[in-house]
Design a protein around this motif. Sequence first.
Motif, PDB file in Angstrom:
ATOM      1  N   SER A  87       0.836  -1.195   0.000  1.00 16.39           N
ATOM      2  CA  SER A  87       0.000   0.000   0.000  1.00 16.39           C
ATOM      3  C   SER A  87       0.870   1.245   0.000  1.00 16.39           C
TER       4      SER A  87
ATOM      5  N   GLN B 243      -7.040  -8.411   9.561  1.00 15.85           N
ATOM      6  CA  GLN B 243      -6.886  -8.457   8.111  1.00 15.85           C
ATOM      7  C   GLN B 243      -6.681  -9.889   7.617  1.00 15.85           C
TER       8      GLN B 243
ATOM      9  N   LYS C 211     -12.612  -5.259   6.628  1.00 19.90           N
ATOM     10  CA  LYS C 211     -13.244  -4.446   5.596  1.00 19.90           C
ATOM     11  C   LYS C 211     -14.118  -3.369   6.219  1.00 19.90           C
TER      12      LYS C 211
ATOM     13  N   SER D 162     -11.974  -0.624   7.915  1.00 22.29           N
ATOM     14  CA  SER D 162     -11.155   0.175   7.005  1.00 22.29           C
ATOM     15  C   SER D 162     -11.965   1.175   6.196  1.00 22.29           C
TER      16      SER D 162
ATOM     17  N   ARG E  86      -5.498  -0.569   2.502  1.00 20.16           N
ATOM     18  CA  ARG E  86      -6.175  -0.938   1.253  1.00 20.16           C
ATOM     19  C   ARG E  86      -6.288   0.254   0.300  1.00 20.16           C
TER      20      ARG E  86
ATOM     21  N   GLY F 258      -7.374   3.164   0.831  1.00 20.29           N
ATOM     22  CA  GLY F 258      -8.775   3.566   0.893  1.00 20.29           C
ATOM     23  C   GLY F 258      -9.033   5.051   1.008  1.00 20.29           C
TER      24      GLY F 258
END
Length: 368
Positions: free
Chosen positions: A17, A219, A227, A230, A279, A281
């Motif tokens: 990431s 995770q 999920k 995050s 992720r 995000g």
Amino acid sequence: MRPNSPQSTTVTPINHSNQLDGLRFFAVSVIMLGHWYQWTWTNPVYAKLPLVHGVDLFYVLSGFLITRILLNNRNSAPQISPSALLKTFYIRRFLRIFPIYYLLIFGLFAFNYANTRELFPWLVTYTSNLYQSFNNVSVGEFNHFWSLAVEEQFYLFWPLLMLLLPKRNIPWVLGITLVLALLSRAYFHFFVHKWMATSFFTLNCMHLFSLGGILAYFQLNKPNWFKNLSQSYWFFLAFVTYSLLFYGIETYHWDWFKVIFDEFLFGIVAFFAIAVAARNGFKYVSAFILEHPWVLHVGKISYGMYIIHLFIPSFYYWLFPKLGISLSNKFTEFVFLYLLTFGLAHLSWTYLESPINRLKSRFSYAVH
């Protein structure tokens, strides 16, 4: 084990990431700002900003990444013995951390710089945090090395817990370590009465590493939980909540609460920030900043910048007046010191750290 062996195995890859490197940029930048200038500020609002919590962000991030590496290898490569995984882990950590650290320490020792020789036994053994905890004293430009000592001590024992304990006990270990760290902080605050011991003693920092470890466990083992955690709104909610609590702590002088829980509460903010960044995000402006090439490069070389940053002002104030250079504006001076730190760390990364770091490819965790 030969590549064609029937027991050969492959570790499940985890996507890198970029936004995690972006978080490192913010961590090291606010630390440098705080260490260089915050003690000179007279504005009470600015003077109380928790800039040193950049270290806490590093700790939660280390707990996340190291725990994820260890558990992922344990889960994905069960045929590889824990001793082999431990050996690989320690070699890779050695290659990443030790060269630049010991080069600096031995170089300063050779030039008899400041108090290097007085602190040398503590510096070479990564125990300066214990020296400061026992004596409750400042060690000058080596003050920030306490955090490096804590991190190295974490690297020594954490892999043993993650790789040798039964898998079913891992969540318990993560939770118990977090609670023990907070209890230890309370004990040191109320009974030891040495603020450096409360802040620098290894166990008293472990709640932050544990938060990162919990996130890594989610995770790998609870993907639906991860999920949900995050989602970026959790981070913004945590940030606003922490900001309000910090204001209350400073306004109403909840000193004991601040000493025991402030870092933990910020650690929760870091927990959610890392969850989102893991992720990639963050979106829009946040993503633009976190994924900017220069920000990513600073994040990549942040270890080198952190190691040398407290030595940079002394170097500047010693050399530049002799060259007839004077910067009276504090903002301009900060930018200059920052770029100087960046430049030296970039050189270190290019000509020392990166070439050595490439040797890690010879010590992979599993045969692919």
